[in-house]
Design a protein around this motif. Sequence first.
Motif, PDB file in Angstrom:
ATOM      1  N   ARG A 357       0.852  -1.192   0.000  1.00  0.00           N
ATOM      2  CA  ARG A 357       0.000   0.000   0.000  1.00  0.00           C
ATOM      3  C   ARG A 357       0.886   1.240   0.000  1.00  0.00           C
ATOM      4  NH1 ARG A 357      -2.147  -3.260   4.060  1.00  0.00           N
ATOM      5  NH2 ARG A 357      -4.027  -4.388   3.406  1.00  0.00           N
ATOM      6  N   ILE A 358       0.568   2.170  -0.879  1.00  0.00           N
ATOM      7  CA  ILE A 358       1.307   3.427  -0.992  1.00  0.00           C
ATOM      8  C   ILE A 358       0.338   4.562  -0.671  1.00  0.00           C
ATOM      9  CG2 ILE A 358       2.647   4.919  -2.525  1.00  0.00           C
ATOM     10  CD1 ILE A 358       3.310   2.371  -4.145  1.00  0.00           C
ATOM     11  N   MET A 359       0.648   5.330   0.364  1.00  0.00           N
ATOM     12  CA  MET A 359      -0.231   6.407   0.819  1.00  0.00           C
ATOM     13  C   MET A 359       0.582   7.675   1.025  1.00  0.00           C
ATOM     14  SD  MET A 359      -2.317   4.057   3.558  1.00  0.00           S
ATOM     15  CE  MET A 359      -0.850   3.050   3.855  1.00  0.00           C
ATOM     16  N   ASP A 360      -0.086   8.794   1.018  1.00  0.00           N
ATOM     17  CA  ASP A 360       0.592  10.062   1.255  1.00  0.00           C
ATOM     18  C   ASP A 360      -0.310  10.996   2.046  1.00  0.00           C
ATOM     19  OD1 ASP A 360      -0.954  11.839  -0.656  1.00  0.00           O
ATOM     20  OD2 ASP A 360      -0.210  10.336  -2.067  1.00  0.00           O
ATOM     21  N   ASP A 361       0.221  12.162   2.374  1.00  0.00           N
ATOM     22  CA  ASP A 361      -0.534  13.138   3.163  1.00  0.00           C
ATOM     23  C   ASP A 361      -0.955  14.333   2.313  1.00  0.00           C
ATOM     24  OD1 ASP A 361       1.958  14.211   2.746  1.00  0.00           O
ATOM     25  OD2 ASP A 361       2.263  14.868   4.822  1.00  0.00           O
ATOM     26  N   GLY A 362      -1.142  14.121   1.018  1.00  0.00           N
ATOM     27  CA  GLY A 362      -1.544  15.204   0.133  1.00  0.00           C
ATOM     28  C   GLY A 362      -3.048  15.390   0.089  1.00  0.00           C
ATOM     29  N   ARG A 363      -3.525  15.921  -1.041  1.00  0.00           N
ATOM     30  CA  ARG A 363      -4.951  16.243  -1.179  1.00  0.00           C
ATOM     31  C   ARG A 363      -5.764  15.107  -1.771  1.00  0.00           C
ATOM     32  NH1 ARG A 363      -4.893  21.321  -4.787  1.00  0.00           N
ATOM     33  NH2 ARG A 363      -3.044  20.278  -5.609  1.00  0.00           N
ATOM     34  N   GLY A 364      -5.135  14.060  -2.248  1.00  0.00           N
ATOM     35  CA  GLY A 364      -5.866  12.924  -2.810  1.00  0.00           C
ATOM     36  C   GLY A 364      -6.185  13.117  -4.277  1.00  0.00           C
ATOM     37  N   TYR A 365      -6.828  12.112  -4.872  1.00  0.00           N
ATOM     38  CA  TYR A 365      -7.215  12.180  -6.277  1.00  0.00           C
ATOM     39  C   TYR A 365      -8.448  13.063  -6.447  1.00  0.00           C
ATOM     40  CZ  TYR A 365      -4.390   7.908  -6.607  1.00  0.00           C
ATOM     41  OH  TYR A 365      -3.388   6.998  -6.543  1.00  0.00           O
ATOM     42  N   PRO A 366      -8.565  13.780  -7.553  1.00  0.00           N
ATOM     43  CA  PRO A 366      -9.815  14.497  -7.839  1.00  0.00           C
ATOM     44  C   PRO A 366     -10.966  13.501  -7.938  1.00  0.00           C
ATOM     45  CG  PRO A 366      -8.059  15.211  -9.313  1.00  0.00           C
ATOM     46  CD  PRO A 366      -7.547  13.995  -8.587  1.00  0.00           C
ATOM     47  N   GLN A 367     -12.071  13.818  -7.289  1.00  0.00           N
ATOM     48  CA  GLN A 367     -13.181  12.875  -7.239  1.00  0.00           C
ATOM     49  C   GLN A 367     -13.704  12.512  -8.628  1.00  0.00           C
ATOM     50  OE1 GLN A 367     -14.492  11.220  -4.696  1.00  0.00           O
ATOM     51  NE2 GLN A 367     -12.975  12.088  -3.296  1.00  0.00           N
ATOM     52  N   HIS A 368     -13.718  13.468  -9.558  1.00  0.00           N
ATOM     53  CA  HIS A 368     -14.284  13.184 -10.873  1.00  0.00           C
ATOM     54  C   HIS A 368     -13.365  12.338 -11.745  1.00  0.00           C
ATOM     55  CE1 HIS A 368     -11.801  16.776 -11.243  1.00  0.00           C
ATOM     56  NE2 HIS A 368     -11.723  16.585 -12.553  1.00  0.00           N
ATOM     57  N   PHE A 369     -12.133  12.055 -11.270  1.00  0.00           N
ATOM     58  CA  PHE A 369     -11.226  11.207 -12.040  1.00  0.00           C
ATOM     59  C   PHE A 369     -10.992   9.849 -11.393  1.00  0.00           C
ATOM     60  CE2 PHE A 369      -9.292  15.032 -14.236  1.00  0.00           C
ATOM     61  CZ  PHE A 369      -9.761  14.664 -15.483  1.00  0.00           C
ATOM     62  N   LEU A 370     -11.568   9.617 -10.214  1.00  0.00           N
ATOM     63  CA  LEU A 370     -11.309   8.371  -9.508  1.00  0.00           C
ATOM     64  C   LEU A 370     -11.676   7.150 -10.337  1.00  0.00           C
ATOM     65  CD1 LEU A 370     -12.221   8.821  -5.727  1.00  0.00           C
ATOM     66  CD2 LEU A 370     -10.102   7.931  -6.704  1.00  0.00           C
ATOM     67  N   GLY A 371     -12.802   7.236 -11.085  1.00  0.00           N
ATOM     68  CA  GLY A 371     -13.260   6.088 -11.862  1.00  0.00           C
ATOM     69  C   GLY A 371     -12.420   5.798 -13.079  1.00  0.00           C
ATOM     70  N   ARG A 372     -11.566   6.759 -13.497  1.00  0.00           N
ATOM     71  CA  ARG A 372     -10.810   6.577 -14.735  1.00  0.00           C
ATOM     72  C   ARG A 372      -9.311   6.558 -14.509  1.00  0.00           C
ATOM     73  NH1 ARG A 372     -12.817  10.555 -19.295  1.00  0.00           N
ATOM     74  NH2 ARG A 372     -11.550   9.078 -20.483  1.00  0.00           N
ATOM     75  N   ILE A 373      -8.888   6.463 -13.265  1.00  0.00           N
ATOM     76  CA  ILE A 373      -7.456   6.403 -12.986  1.00  0.00           C
ATOM     77  C   ILE A 373      -6.858   5.144 -13.607  1.00  0.00           C
ATOM     78  CG2 ILE A 373      -5.766   6.043 -11.145  1.00  0.00           C
ATOM     79  CD1 ILE A 373      -7.399   7.899  -9.430  1.00  0.00           C
TER      80      ILE A 373
END
Length: 464
Positions: A357-373
């Motif tokens: 698992r790779i995690m960070d403390d940033g802002r995360g993925y844009p919600q509208h792009f989560l399905g197409r990552i």
Amino acid sequence: MAHTHAPPQDFGSGRQSIPLRTLIMLRWWAVTGQLSALLVAQYVLGLSLAFGMCYFFVGLSIISNVTAYFIFPENKRLSQRQTLLVVLFDMLQLGVLLYLTGGLNNPFSILIVGPVTVSASALTAGSTIFLGGMAILITSALTRFFMPLTTQTGERLFIPDLFLFGNWVAILIAVVFLGVYSRRIVSEMYAMSEALQATQMALAREQKLTDLGGVVAAAAHELGTPLATIKLTSAELAEELDDHPELRDDALLIREQADRCRDILRSMGRAGKDDLHLRRAPLSALLEEAAEPHLNRGKDIRFEIVADIAHEGAQPTVLRRPEVIHGLRNLIQNAVDFSRNRVWIDSEWTDRTITVRIMDDGRGYPQHFLGRIGEPFIRRRAPRPDPQRPEYEGMGLGLFIAKTLLERSGADLTFANGSDDLRKKETYAERTGAFVEVSWPRSSLETDDQRGRQSLGDNQLIQG
């Protein structure tokens, strides 16, 4: 955090799965064509058909498309079995529509060849033979069983039996010819792609061995003088210590080991040395190698082992596969690029799976792009640069490469943002950014037990 910047088996079994979104789009075109043909037949040609039943079966395709669109994520890829079921459904639906609209008297009956061509291009040989047999069976049944084309005056439209037989033969030939033709072409393309990939990996391996040989040659050159001095000095000591057998034996041992060092360097320099250390490593060492280029970029990268070693066993020894290292490196780069201060790389294993698992403390993925990552070139040009990464204008290609390479190694990938449940755990409270989980079956990543326990042995000279 705009992270979007960023298989001797049948050949069909090892190829990439088909995106569900592609099949949905193709099926919408098919539905549009079916509805257009029915409307023209009803309102322009004035035919009298069972239009209610026809619209019902077209509606089934529409419902299945809409359901698939809302239930599954946009980047969903269908397995071979799932794709076979979808194509079979489309073939049966077309067969029913042809039964309701004149059978082989309907000029659109040639479309029954379409699903077979799709199968030949994307599915296994067994699936293609099955669908080809189904197409021939449906076509043969439609020569005898169908609802006739009827005009509003009650006149039935038939073509002569000779032409009906000709249509049946033509469709049979098309099913066989186009199926074999499509499969042969795609098979050649796949074989060429695999050959190019194997060539690239061979070239990369050769380059590594060449580089290693160069380093060893330089080391042999630099160590030549000290080893010669040690050998000469130990020989002189051995001559002077004839009266002291124990000390003389020690001097001879020094000389013998100096000769052994020379032979080892010569062997490695000539052959590039296919050392077992270069092919396998503990899981933690693999992760550290993947993260190495990003360790000095100003972000704190933490490696943590989540597994309970007492219950889950010792850390697995895995193959150092280039595609795995490169894929993980891309994911780590993406996390480092968009983290604020820290990146976590957790490793966990059971008797069946290995998970990273790779995690960070940033802002995360844009919600509208989560399905197409994981798809390339999905980012529209932003009105202004990302203040965290103004020099980078990626379009998802890095994540696409990482996802493709890791999936080829047998991994399943999950992309998400730090959830509320994750934040409730004290040790996970800081992990508010992007979350990537990569999970493999142990059999696809770990070295087998016998090899894992194999001794490296002595360095062997290569006889010239």
